[in-house]
Write an enzyme that holds these catalytic residues in place. Structure first.
Site, PDB file in Angstrom:
ATOM      1  N   ASP A  73      -5.030 -12.836 -56.299  1.00 35.50           N
ATOM      2  CA  ASP A  73      -3.746 -13.294 -56.832  1.00 35.50           C
ATOM      3  C   ASP A  73      -3.004 -13.932 -55.679  1.00 35.50           C
ATOM      4  O   ASP A  73      -2.868 -13.344 -54.601  1.00 35.50           O
ATOM      5  CB  ASP A  73      -2.930 -12.162 -57.449  1.00 35.50           C
ATOM      6  CG  ASP A  73      -1.892 -12.748 -58.408  1.00 35.50           C
ATOM      7  OD1 ASP A  73      -2.300 -13.306 -59.441  1.00 35.50           O
ATOM      8  OD2 ASP A  73      -0.685 -12.692 -58.106  1.00 35.50           O
ATOM      9  N   PHE A 119      -6.761 -27.829 -54.112  1.00 34.77           N
ATOM     10  CA  PHE A 119      -6.285 -27.659 -55.486  1.00 34.77           C
ATOM     11  C   PHE A 119      -4.827 -27.224 -55.440  1.00 34.77           C
ATOM     12  O   PHE A 119      -4.262 -26.996 -54.370  1.00 34.77           O
ATOM     13  CB  PHE A 119      -7.153 -26.642 -56.242  1.00 34.77           C
ATOM     14  CG  PHE A 119      -7.002 -25.218 -55.757  1.00 34.77           C
ATOM     15  CD1 PHE A 119      -7.687 -24.760 -54.641  1.00 34.77           C
ATOM     16  CD2 PHE A 119      -6.159 -24.317 -56.420  1.00 34.77           C
ATOM     17  CE1 PHE A 119      -7.553 -23.455 -54.188  1.00 34.77           C
ATOM     18  CE2 PHE A 119      -6.016 -23.005 -55.988  1.00 34.77           C
ATOM     19  CZ  PHE A 119      -6.716 -22.572 -54.865  1.00 34.77           C
ATOM     20  N   TYR A 175      -1.176 -26.453 -55.022  1.00 31.46           N
ATOM     21  CA  TYR A 175      -0.084 -26.972 -54.188  1.00 31.46           C
ATOM     22  C   TYR A 175      -0.565 -27.517 -52.834  1.00 31.46           C
ATOM     23  O   TYR A 175       0.265 -27.812 -51.968  1.00 31.46           O
ATOM     24  CB  TYR A 175       0.956 -25.863 -53.954  1.00 31.46           C
ATOM     25  CG  TYR A 175       1.654 -25.443 -55.232  1.00 31.46           C
ATOM     26  CD1 TYR A 175       2.795 -26.109 -55.688  1.00 31.46           C
ATOM     27  CD2 TYR A 175       1.161 -24.395 -56.016  1.00 31.46           C
ATOM     28  CE1 TYR A 175       3.423 -25.745 -56.870  1.00 31.46           C
ATOM     29  CE2 TYR A 175       1.782 -24.023 -57.200  1.00 31.46           C
ATOM     30  CZ  TYR A 175       2.913 -24.699 -57.619  1.00 31.46           C
ATOM     31  OH  TYR A 175       3.533 -24.342 -58.793  1.00 31.46           O
ATOM     32  N   LYS A 223      -8.893 -26.044 -43.816  1.00 28.81           N
ATOM     33  CA  LYS A 223      -8.239 -25.053 -44.689  1.00 28.81           C
ATOM     34  C   LYS A 223      -9.016 -23.733 -44.666  1.00 28.81           C
ATOM     35  O   LYS A 223      -8.432 -22.652 -44.555  1.00 28.81           O
ATOM     36  CB  LYS A 223      -8.117 -25.587 -46.132  1.00 28.81           C
ATOM     37  CG  LYS A 223      -7.339 -24.628 -47.015  1.00 28.81           C
ATOM     38  CD  LYS A 223      -7.197 -25.061 -48.459  1.00 28.81           C
ATOM     39  CE  LYS A 223      -6.464 -23.967 -49.250  1.00 28.81           C
ATOM     40  NZ  LYS A 223      -6.496 -24.162 -50.689  1.00 28.81           N
ATOM     41  N   HIS A 238      -4.528 -18.716 -46.084  1.00 32.21           N
ATOM     42  CA  HIS A 238      -4.187 -17.393 -46.584  1.00 32.21           C
ATOM     43  C   HIS A 238      -5.409 -16.718 -47.209  1.00 32.21           C
ATOM     44  O   HIS A 238      -5.658 -15.539 -46.995  1.00 32.21           O
ATOM     45  CB  HIS A 238      -3.039 -17.517 -47.604  1.00 32.21           C
ATOM     46  CG  HIS A 238      -3.260 -18.566 -48.660  1.00 32.21           C
ATOM     47  ND1 HIS A 238      -3.476 -19.891 -48.353  1.00 32.21           N
ATOM     48  CD2 HIS A 238      -3.354 -18.485 -50.011  1.00 32.21           C
ATOM     49  CE1 HIS A 238      -3.674 -20.576 -49.471  1.00 32.21           C
ATOM     50  NE2 HIS A 238      -3.596 -19.743 -50.486  1.00 32.21           N
TER      51      HIS A 238
HETATM   52  P1  ITT Z   1      -6.952 -16.651 -61.793  1.00 35.80           P
HETATM   53  O1  ITT Z   1      -5.844 -15.699 -62.144  1.00 35.80           O
HETATM   54  O2  ITT Z   1      -7.962 -16.822 -62.892  1.00 35.80           O
HETATM   55  O3  ITT Z   1      -7.591 -16.343 -60.479  1.00 35.80           O
HETATM   56  P2  ITT Z   1      -4.784 -18.535 -61.468  1.00 35.80           P
HETATM   57  O4  ITT Z   1      -4.722 -19.958 -61.025  1.00 35.80           O
HETATM   58  O5  ITT Z   1      -4.016 -18.167 -62.715  1.00 35.80           O
HETATM   59  O6  ITT Z   1      -6.325 -18.137 -61.624  1.00 35.80           O
HETATM   60  P3  ITT Z   1      -2.958 -17.013 -59.853  1.00 35.80           P
HETATM   61  O7  ITT Z   1      -2.284 -16.347 -60.988  1.00 35.80           O
HETATM   62  O8  ITT Z   1      -3.268 -16.213 -58.630  1.00 35.80           O
HETATM   63  O9  ITT Z   1      -4.350 -17.614 -60.298  1.00 35.80           O
HETATM   64  O10 ITT Z   1      -2.104 -18.289 -59.467  1.00 35.80           O
HETATM   65  C1  ITT Z   1      -2.242 -18.818 -58.224  1.00 35.80           C
HETATM   66  C2  ITT Z   1      -1.611 -20.210 -58.207  1.00 35.80           C
HETATM   67  O11 ITT Z   1      -1.024 -20.393 -56.913  1.00 35.80           O
HETATM   68  C3  ITT Z   1      -2.663 -21.279 -58.365  1.00 35.80           C
HETATM   69  O12 ITT Z   1      -2.872 -21.616 -59.722  1.00 35.80           O
HETATM   70  C4  ITT Z   1      -2.075 -22.395 -57.540  1.00 35.80           C
HETATM   71  O13 ITT Z   1      -1.070 -23.065 -58.275  1.00 35.80           O
HETATM   72  C5  ITT Z   1      -1.382 -21.637 -56.419  1.00 35.80           C
HETATM   73  N1  ITT Z   1      -2.296 -21.441 -55.260  1.00 35.80           N
HETATM   74  C6  ITT Z   1      -2.866 -20.283 -54.849  1.00 35.80           C
HETATM   75  N2  ITT Z   1      -3.656 -20.487 -53.793  1.00 35.80           N
HETATM   76  C7  ITT Z   1      -3.594 -21.798 -53.530  1.00 35.80           C
HETATM   77  C8  ITT Z   1      -4.182 -22.624 -52.573  1.00 35.80           C
HETATM   78  O14 ITT Z   1      -5.061 -22.166 -51.694  1.00 35.80           O
HETATM   79  N3  ITT Z   1      -3.877 -23.924 -52.578  1.00 35.80           N
HETATM   80  C9  ITT Z   1      -3.011 -24.423 -53.474  1.00 35.80           C
HETATM   81  N4  ITT Z   1      -2.415 -23.724 -54.429  1.00 35.80           N
HETATM   82  C10 ITT Z   1      -2.707 -22.417 -54.467  1.00 35.80           C
END
Ligand code: ITT
Length: 191
Positions: A69, A148, A150, A171, A176
């Site tokens: 998450d 992907f 942001y 990256k 993170h």
């Molecule tokens: P899952 O729950 O199926 O894993 P999700 O996209 O819904 O997919 P999250 O609820 O954790 O997952 O949302 C994370 C969001 O934060 C993701 O959709 C991106 O918009 C952003 N995000 C997280 N990590 C990122 C990264 O490495 N680079 C860019 N955006 C990121």
């Protein structure tokens, strides 16, 4: 070969996980490939939501499962969108970039931070959580085509380009997600 379910339906995360987890030597499958249901993310915190997703996948598959998450916390938005990052964009990333940049410009405050909480869950309900952070700032305009989410608007500290412009190799060395995975690998190798 031991199996691990990557409990994500996000193809961008999955693409990053495969090389980062290669040192484990596990056979990786994804929640999407197994058609596992997507649980509701109701915890309100990164570790809490990661735990919900990992436990749901481990229990549904009978295999160890790793969930991520993650999200972007922006100072000008009081730490938002944070756990609501996917919902803030609602699939329209160019629109979300414009709203973020406008908020940072209005506040003249560009600091931001990515968080990644990983939860490894076993089918018996045991869990372990690892957290990685990346500090940086919002770019004044989107830049780059890699990655992907942001990635086109996040400039990590120590760099002048966004994650998307820096590309996967950089990256994956600093992100993170890479930092959380390094903790996971260290914990597993210490067992
Ligand atoms: P899952 O729950 O199926 O894993 P999700 O996209 O819904 O997919 P999250 O609820 O954790 O997952 O949302 C994370 C969001 O934060 C993701 O959709 C991106 O918009 C952003 N995000 C997280 N990590 C990122 C990264 O490495 N680079 C860019 N955006 C990121």
């Amino acid at each position: 070969m031991r199996q691990l379910v990557i409990a994500t339906h996000n193809p961008g995360k999955l693409k990053e996980f495969r090389p980062l987890l290669a040192p484990l030597g596990y056979a990786l499958t994804s929640a999407g490939e197994l058609s596992l249901p997507e649980p509701e993310e109701t915890a309100g915190t990164f570790p809490g939501n990661a735990r919900i997703k990992a436990l749901a996948a481990a229990q549904a598959s009978g295999l160890p499962a790793l969930a991520d998450d993650s999200g972007l916390s922006v100072a000008a938005l009081g730490g938002g969108p944070g756990v609501y990052s996917a919902r803030y964009a609602a699939g329209d990333y160019p629109g979300a970039f414009a709203r973020l940049i406008a908020a940072c410009a209005a506040a003249d405050e560009w600091r931001a931070r990515f968080t990644c909480a990983l939860c490894l869950a076993q089918p018996d309900g045991a869990t372990a959580t690892y957290i990685g952070l990346a500090h940086g700032r919002i770019a004044p305009a989107p830049e780059g085509v890699g990655g992907f989410g942001y990635d086109p608007v996040f400039i990590p500290d120590g760099y002048t380009q966004t994650y998307a412009a820096l590309g996967a190799a950089v990256k994956d060395a600093i992100s993170h997600r890479a930092q959380a995975i390094a903790q996971l690998l260290a914990a597993l190798s210490a067992r």
